[in-house]
Write an enzyme that holds these catalytic residues in place. Structure first.
Site, mmCIF file in Angstrom:
data_model
loop_
_atom_site.group_PDB
_atom_site.id
_atom_site.type_symbol
_atom_site.label_atom_id
_atom_site.label_comp_id
_atom_site.label_asym_id
_atom_site.label_seq_id
_atom_site.Cartn_x
_atom_site.Cartn_y
_atom_site.Cartn_z
ATOM 1 N N ASP A 1 0.874 -1.161 0.000
ATOM 2 C CA ASP A 1 0.000 0.000 0.000
ATOM 3 C C ASP A 1 0.921 1.224 0.000
ATOM 4 O OD1 ASP A 1 -2.332 1.587 0.284
ATOM 5 O OD2 ASP A 1 -2.058 1.659 2.446
ATOM 6 N N ASP B 1 -0.124 5.032 1.041
ATOM 7 C CA ASP B 1 -0.339 5.971 2.153
ATOM 8 C C ASP B 1 -0.267 5.232 3.489
ATOM 9 O OD1 ASP B 1 -0.757 7.839 0.211
ATOM 10 O OD2 ASP B 1 -2.933 7.774 0.326
#
Length: 219
Positions: free
Chosen positions: A8, A10
């Site tokens: 991922d 963020d």
């Protein structure tokens, strides 16, 4: 055997959470909506349109889909403008070190982010060199907790889900990894990510040595 890693963006590679919060807050203030960090925390890992629906639900209000899209775009414009100030100094501690180590060891690496601005963020960080595949909010139609973005990354890497470890900071992201049959590493607190296969409080703790030690039967 583990052959690939999917990250991922963020909250794992860099922390754009405050920038997202400020953009949503600016929009909410303009619209007269209640919005704080508690509401913002519910937006982790979900798409822009799903995020604005969460905010509306919190405020017991609703809008037409086209108006929602218009406001989501407005929030995004505020957020994208703030990305211009991001630099290669903005990796989360430990993230660049792990990505570099994975490159050195020859592992396949993909990005699996709900963000439609992932390519811009990677460019600001000068991070493209670490990724073989970029999966973002433009790559699939269903966002997390659906596993589609991770399945997309694995497919592009020509790997099976069980050959990949997913790194996530969001509950919905770990849910997506599990739904897709991936191994999961959570970055963040126990109360949010206790269901991950392995959890660290921060990326600085998530070294390749620690990961291999935990998943030793898979390496």
């Amino acid at each position: 055997m583990i052959k690939g890693f999917i990250f991922d963006l963020d909250g794992v590679i860099t922390d754009t959470a405050e920038l997202h919060y400020e953009a949503w807050k600016a929009l909410a203030d303009e619209m007269g909506w209640d919005f704080d960090y508690q509401v913002n925390d519910k937006l982790r890992g979900i798409s822009r349109m799903d995020s604005i629906k969460v905010i509306l639900e919190h405020n017991n209000t609703s809008l037409e889909e086209d108006r929602l899209a218009e406001l989501a775009t407005k929030k995004n414009d505020i957020y994208v403008a703030s990305l211009e100030n991001m630099t290669p100094d903005d990796y989360l501690p430990g993230a660049r070190e792990l990505l570099t180590h994975l490159r050195t060891e020859g592992y396949n690496v993909a990005l699996g982010s709900a963000s439609k601005n992932a390519i811009k963020v990677l460019a600001q960080l000068n991070a493209n060199i670490y990724f073989d595949v970029i999966g973002d909010g433009n790559s699939v139609s269903k966002s997390k907790p659906a596993p589609d973005i991770f399945l997309y990354g694995a497919d592009k890497l020509k790997l099976q889900p069980e050959e990949c470890i997913v790194f996530e900071d969001a509950e919905s992201g770990v849910d997506a990894a599990k739904a897709g049959g991936f191994h999961s590493v959570g970055i963040g607190p126990e109360e949010r990510l206790g269901h991950a296969d392995l959890r660290f409080d921060s990326m600085s703790e998530a070294t390749l040595f620690e990961i291999k030690s935990h998943f030793k039967d898979l390496f």
